[in-house]
Enzyme design. Structure first.
Site, PDB file in Angstrom:
ATOM      1  N   ASP A  34     123.075  42.769  24.544  1.00 13.12           N
ATOM      2  CA  ASP A  34     122.994  41.476  23.850  1.00 13.12           C
ATOM      3  C   ASP A  34     121.566  40.999  23.600  1.00 13.12           C
ATOM      4  OD1 ASP A  34     122.652  40.948  26.593  1.00 13.12           O
ATOM      5  OD2 ASP A  34     123.718  39.035  26.507  1.00 13.12           O
ATOM      6  N   THR A  35     120.731  40.952  24.629  1.00 10.03           N
ATOM      7  CA  THR A  35     119.369  40.448  24.415  1.00 10.03           C
ATOM      8  C   THR A  35     118.526  41.450  23.634  1.00 10.03           C
ATOM      9  OG1 THR A  35     118.625  41.297  26.566  1.00 10.03           O
ATOM     10  CG2 THR A  35     119.421  39.010  26.494  1.00 10.03           C
ATOM     11  N   TYR A 107     132.394  50.362  29.855  1.00 12.73           N
ATOM     12  CA  TYR A 107     131.021  50.430  30.351  1.00 12.73           C
ATOM     13  C   TYR A 107     130.851  51.456  31.464  1.00 12.73           C
ATOM     14  CZ  TYR A 107     130.148  45.957  27.993  1.00 12.73           C
ATOM     15  OH  TYR A 107     130.004  44.960  27.057  1.00 12.73           O
ATOM     16  N   ARG A 172     130.901  37.839  30.580  1.00 14.89           N
ATOM     17  CA  ARG A 172     131.678  39.065  30.783  1.00 14.89           C
ATOM     18  C   ARG A 172     132.282  38.991  32.189  1.00 14.89           C
ATOM     19  NH1 ARG A 172     130.610  38.948  26.233  1.00 14.89           N
ATOM     20  NH2 ARG A 172     129.681  40.555  24.878  1.00 14.89           N
ATOM     21  N   GLY A 233     133.137  31.286  16.778  1.00 14.85           N
ATOM     22  CA  GLY A 233     133.693  32.542  16.275  1.00 14.85           C
ATOM     23  C   GLY A 233     133.763  32.631  14.774  1.00 14.85           C
ATOM     24  N   ALA A 258     127.583  39.949  16.464  1.00  3.68           N
ATOM     25  CA  ALA A 258     127.618  38.737  15.643  1.00  3.68           C
ATOM     26  C   ALA A 258     126.862  37.594  16.315  1.00  3.68           C
ATOM     27  CB  ALA A 258     129.059  38.332  15.365  1.00  3.68           C
ATOM     28  N   GLY A 259     127.207  37.328  17.584  1.00  5.91           N
ATOM     29  CA  GLY A 259     126.525  36.241  18.288  1.00  5.91           C
ATOM     30  C   GLY A 259     125.067  36.542  18.553  1.00  5.91           C
ATOM     31  N   ASP A 260     124.749  37.803  18.835  1.00  8.77           N
ATOM     32  CA  ASP A 260     123.364  38.189  19.118  1.00  8.77           C
ATOM     33  C   ASP A 260     122.486  37.982  17.886  1.00  8.77           C
ATOM     34  OD1 ASP A 260     124.500  39.038  21.511  1.00  8.77           O
ATOM     35  OD2 ASP A 260     124.656  41.118  20.834  1.00  8.77           O
TER      36      ASP A 260
END
Length: 309
Positions: A34-35, A107, A172, A233, A258-260
């Site tokens: 994400d980051t 993962y 998560r 969303g 999308a959010g990232d």
């Protein structure tokens, strides 16, 4: 000429295997996290003469880690704060998407050394000179207790001196012992941040209650962040300054990232002087583009018209 500001993104980059068009059991190898996704888009959006994006993490001494760092540098990301740990390897995840573009993840991160990133105090002291930092609930989750405390204190130090400390809740559940542990640490991070960029779904799940985005704005404001941007969303985005109605992409191909990418678009626009509401619109334009392509990070050419450099 003024010295470029430094923006440090802190987190865990991973090897991403995304379903290939070549066949149902074929995957393309990419890099995600994400980051890291946010830092790539930030490096593309920000003029390097005015802002330098750094990535802060720990990787192994293996060929995959070499490849990852080379990839980051090719995006213009400063890698001086990436520690190399002998005998360790980066984590890996596989993305599968359904017919609507919604994704699921599997993962493997047991050998990744990122958990110990803040165990020694030197890194936090070094990053305290940054002009801005960005981190997330995933980063918070993978750190040990000492690391979480030092990261939150780092955020608090930047915020108290008028600098930017941005935080995306990015929840998560499997990374936490239980929901109450997550809620405790997330609340501390939100209070320490200057800018909070959650989704309403994350907030509902973390704090075990369903509220409207406006109610979440009020509740989070009481904790002290200067700016709050609640994503829904692909629907309306809510801020302290008001809401922004946005056009939803009718048939997204892959919602990974999308959010990232939204976070990157928002922070880049704010750093470039745009208003909160205009920054939301720019962020949505980037996220809408990203979800029309597979994987978390799309090719630079696919977003060329959105670049400000």
């Amino acid at each position: 000429m003024a010295k470029p500001l430094t923006l440090a993104a802190i987190g865990e980059p991973m090897i991403e295997l995304a379903r290939s068009l070549s066949g149902p059991l074929t995957y393309d190898r990419r890099i995600g996290g994400d980051t890291l996704n946010t830092s790539v888009y930030l490096a593309r959006l920000l003029n390097p003469r005015t802002a330098r994006v750094q990535y802060v993490t720990r990787l192994g001494d293996d060929p995959l880690s070499d490849w990852m760092i080379e990839s980051f540098e090719n995006e213009g990301i400063d890698c001086r704060h990436i520690a190399r740990v002998p005998g360790r390897r980066p984590g890996l995840y596989i993305i599968d998407t359904d017919d609507t573009g919604e994704r699921s993840f599997s993962y493997w991160r047991g050998e990744a050394p990122v958990r110990q990133m803040f165990e020694a105090p030197e890194l936090a002291e070094t990053l305290a000179s940054s002009d801005a930092i960005f981190t997330s609930g995933i980063t918070l989750a993978v750190l040990g207790e000492t690391g979480r405390k030092r990261l939150i204190e780092l955020m608090r130090r930047l915020k108290s001196s008028g600098r930017l400390a941005a935080f995306d809740t990015n929840y998560r559940p499997r990374l936490w012992a239980d929901r109450s542990e997550a809620a405790q640490w997330m609340q501390q991070a939100i209070a320490a941040a200057s800018h909070v960029l959650p989704s309403s779904d994350d907030l509902d799940a973390i704090f075990a209650r369903t509220q409207s985005a406006e109610e979440w704005i009020g509740e989070l404001s009481a904790l002290g962040p200067e700016e709050i941007v609640v994503k829904t969303g692909g629907g309306p985005v809510f801020t302290k300054q008001g809401s922004v109605m946005l056009d939803r992409v009718a048939q997204p191909r892959d919602t990974t990232g999308a959010g990232d990418s939204f976070n990157a678009g928002y922070l880049a626009a704010r750093l470039n002087g745009a208003s909160v509401l205009d920054s939301v619109r720019k962020a949505h334009a980037l996220a809408s583009r990203v979800i029309q392509y597979p994987g978390a990070v799309i090719a630079r050419d696919a977003m060329a018209d959105l670049l400000q450099n």
